[in-house]
Each structure stands twice: as C-alpha cells, then as structure tokens.
Write an enzyme that holds these catalytic residues in place. Structure first.
Site, PDB file in Angstrom:
ATOM      1  N   PRO A  91       0.961  -1.159   0.195  1.00  0.00           N
ATOM      2  CA  PRO A  91      -0.029  -0.182   0.015  1.00  0.00           C
ATOM      3  C   PRO A  91       0.695   1.206   0.080  1.00  0.00           C
ATOM      4  O   PRO A  91       0.187   2.229  -0.131  1.00  0.00           O
ATOM      5  CB  PRO A  91      -0.861  -0.160   1.414  1.00  0.00           C
ATOM      6  CG  PRO A  91      -0.161  -1.038   2.208  1.00  0.00           C
ATOM      7  CD  PRO A  91       0.655  -2.010   1.137  1.00  0.00           C
ATOM      8  N   GLU A 118       3.073  -7.243   8.717  1.00  0.00           N
ATOM      9  CA  GLU A 118       3.364  -5.862   8.710  1.00  0.00           C
ATOM     10  C   GLU A 118       4.106  -5.268   7.365  1.00  0.00           C
ATOM     11  O   GLU A 118       4.409  -3.974   7.471  1.00  0.00           O
ATOM     12  CB  GLU A 118       4.064  -5.601  10.130  1.00  0.00           C
ATOM     13  CG  GLU A 118       3.218  -5.465  11.211  1.00  0.00           C
ATOM     14  CD  GLU A 118       2.341  -4.441  11.186  1.00  0.00           C
ATOM     15  OE1 GLU A 118       2.410  -3.068  11.038  1.00  0.00           O
ATOM     16  OE2 GLU A 118       0.803  -4.761  11.284  1.00  0.00           O
ATOM     17  N   ARG A 156      -3.413  -8.076 -20.874  1.00  0.00           N
ATOM     18  CA  ARG A 156      -4.327  -7.749 -21.934  1.00  0.00           C
ATOM     19  C   ARG A 156      -3.652  -6.898 -22.986  1.00  0.00           C
ATOM     20  O   ARG A 156      -4.101  -6.741 -24.110  1.00  0.00           O
ATOM     21  CB  ARG A 156      -5.608  -6.902 -21.510  1.00  0.00           C
ATOM     22  CG  ARG A 156      -6.041  -7.081 -20.136  1.00  0.00           C
ATOM     23  CD  ARG A 156      -7.303  -6.325 -19.472  1.00  0.00           C
ATOM     24  NE  ARG A 156      -8.344  -6.320 -20.592  1.00  0.00           N
ATOM     25  CZ  ARG A 156      -8.502  -5.436 -21.451  1.00  0.00           C
ATOM     26  NH1 ARG A 156      -7.919  -4.306 -21.419  1.00  0.00           N
ATOM     27  NH2 ARG A 156      -9.600  -5.555 -22.094  1.00  0.00           N
ATOM     28  N   ASP A 171     -10.117   1.025 -24.843  1.00  0.00           N
ATOM     29  CA  ASP A 171     -10.402   1.000 -23.334  1.00  0.00           C
ATOM     30  C   ASP A 171     -10.503   1.959 -22.796  1.00  0.00           C
ATOM     31  O   ASP A 171      -9.724   3.148 -22.900  1.00  0.00           O
ATOM     32  CB  ASP A 171      -9.332  -0.175 -22.427  1.00  0.00           C
ATOM     33  CG  ASP A 171      -9.276  -1.458 -22.714  1.00  0.00           C
ATOM     34  OD1 ASP A 171     -10.360  -1.968 -23.504  1.00  0.00           O
ATOM     35  OD2 ASP A 171      -8.530  -2.290 -22.450  1.00  0.00           O
TER      36      ASP A 171
HETATM   37  N1  ADE Z   1      -0.922  -5.124   0.074  1.00  0.00           N
HETATM   38  C1  ADE Z   1      -1.830  -4.599   0.977  1.00  0.00           C
HETATM   39  N2  ADE Z   1      -2.470  -3.601   0.563  1.00  0.00           N
HETATM   40  C2  ADE Z   1      -2.086  -3.523  -0.934  1.00  0.00           C
HETATM   41  C3  ADE Z   1      -2.655  -2.468  -1.820  1.00  0.00           C
HETATM   42  N3  ADE Z   1      -3.378  -1.487  -1.550  1.00  0.00           N
HETATM   43  N4  ADE Z   1      -2.002  -2.445  -2.958  1.00  0.00           N
HETATM   44  C4  ADE Z   1      -0.911  -3.536  -3.490  1.00  0.00           C
HETATM   45  N5  ADE Z   1      -0.542  -4.426  -2.490  1.00  0.00           N
HETATM   46  C5  ADE Z   1      -0.959  -4.363  -1.040  1.00  0.00           C
END
Ligand code: ADE
Length: 256
Positions: A91, A118, A156, A171
């Site tokens: 994330p 974590e 794709r 697309d």
């Molecule tokens: N792992 C945990 N959350 C994620 C996200 N939002 N994007 C990519 N990998 C992740």
C-alpha cells in the site's frame, strides 16, 4: 513475457490465473506464469518466513533471506540479459495506472513479491525491489490480489492477447478518457431502445457518437482526466456545449 510471483499463498492465485484471457495467453505462449512459495526458500527445519520486528511494535515482518533466495533462483532459471522488474506489492507503493501497465507490458520478465503481515524487511525494498506498486489507498491482507490485478492489466496489453487486435486501444484509460456505453441485442429491452445512430450503419457518425459519449462520461465522472487527455478541436467544441447545457440547467435558463 515471463512472470514469476513470489508468495506465501500460491493457491490463492491459481484459480484466477488459469481462466479466460490469462489462460489463453499462456496457452498461446505469450507469457509464462510461475508461482513460487516463499516457504520453499526458507532455511531450517521450521522454514521460518517471518519474525517480529526489531524494536518491537507488534506484527510480523517477512524475513529478507527467503525473498532474496527466491529471486536468485528465478533469475538463475533463464537468460540474465532479460529486461526485468522486481515489483513489491504494497500500500506504500506508486498508485497503479494504465500507463504503468503499458510500461510493464514492454518488459521481458516481471517478478512480483507479495508482502504480508506488517510488511517486508526494509533491505528487500532497498536492495532487491525495483518498483513498489499499490492498487489503491486501502490496506489488503497481502499483495496477492494486487499482483493479480497488475498481471491481468499487463496481459491484456500483450500483442495478440485479446481476440480482436487493437481492442485494448479503445479501453477506458488507454485513450486518456473513460469509455462510453455499449449496447447489444435486443434493440428494445423493457421499453428501453438502443440509440438510432448505432443502427444507422454510418461509420463516421458512429465513431463520433462513441467519442462524444466518452467525453461526456469523463466530464461527468472524472473531469480532471480531461486536463491531460489529447483533445481535438471537435472534442473541445463538444465539451463547451456540455458546459453550456449544465450551466443552463443550473440557472434554469435554457437561453444561456
Ligand atoms: N498489499 C496490501 N495492501 C495493498 C495495496 N493497497 N496495494 C498493493 N498491495 C497491497
């Protein structure tokens, strides 16, 4: 293209990767996807893959050794000169876009590392990974879903992966605009008709209609995309009429 996915849960991915366009692309040898279980690269009787963080703080952190060992093993399997990216799904990564998918589709090998818990030991980020990608501003339990999202979007774009050559070019996002509506048979469904122009057989009018619908949808839903889209004079005129119409609606005055 060769894709390797390093994960603690390979079974999570097999169903999705074995269906539809991804399946066909592998059968047509446009790409090969191999799944690697991190545990297989962990040393010792207990094959430990994660441990608590130094300094405390709770949670578990993926150890560096099995991840480096997995990537070394993948690299040793074939040609070292392949253009390659080692991608950590996290994330904290760069938000994934169609432009990144296009970029990745031009590489010869992609190695995905799916984080868990974590996260991963920082030395993996610093000395193994070349890209960090996020699929959105939310936290998943691991990188597996993200890896599948990226692999799908990249596949794709491989030449020949979609039935009709060039289909990916129209697309949403590929053109810098959202795609407009599509219709199929029946012509009348519960009293709702297909727009006449689509049945007219007039290719130029149909093309213009699709373009205007894409402009309209983008203007309504993602207006910021219009700032960077490539627009013709006709497009700008059409957008001006949309702006005019909505101003008239707001003021309740259709002479404006
Ligand atoms: N792992 C945990 N959350 C994620 C996200 N939002 N994007 C990519 N990998 C992740």
């Amino acid at each position: 293209m060769k894709i390797d996915i390093v994960t603690l849960f390979p079974e999570m991915l097999t169903g999705y990767l074995g269906q539809s366009i991804l399946k066909r692309a592998q059968e047509a040898e446009l790409l090969t996807i191999d799944l690697h279980n991190i545990r297989d690269y962990a040393a010792g009787k207990h094959q430990i893959t994660d441990e608590p963080p130094y300094g405390g703080g709770g949670g578990m952190v993926l150890k560096p050794e099995p991840l480096f060992a997995a990537v070394d093993a993948i690299r040793s399997q074939d040609d070292q000169t392949k253009s390659e990216k080692v991608i950590l799904m996290t994330p904290q990564g760069r938000p994934f876009t169609q432009a990144i998918a296009k970029d990745l589709s031009e590489c010869e090998r992609l190695i995905f590392i799916c984080g868990r818990y974590e996260g991963v030991d920082e030395r993996v980020r610093q000395h193994l990974v070349t890209e960090e990608i996020s699929i959105g501003d939310y936290v998943l339990t691991g990188g597996e879903l993200g890896a599948m999202v990226v692999v799908d979007a990249v596949t794709r774009l491989l030449p020949g992966a979609l039935g009709a050559e060039g289909a990916a070019e129209t697309d949403s996002h590929a053109t810098g605009l959202l795609e407009g509506p599509h219709y199929t048979r029946p012509n009348q469904f519960r009293g709702h008709l297909v727009p006449e122009v689509l049945k007219s057989g007039h290719a130029a009018n149909i093309k213009r209609w699709h373009r205007e619908q894409a402009l309209r949808r983008t203007w309504q839903r993602r207006p910021e995309m219009l700032l960077s889209a490539e627009l013709t004079e006709d497009d700008r005129r059409f957008l001006a009429t949309l702006a005019h119409e909505s101003a008239a609606e707001l003021t309740g005055n259709d002479n404006n």
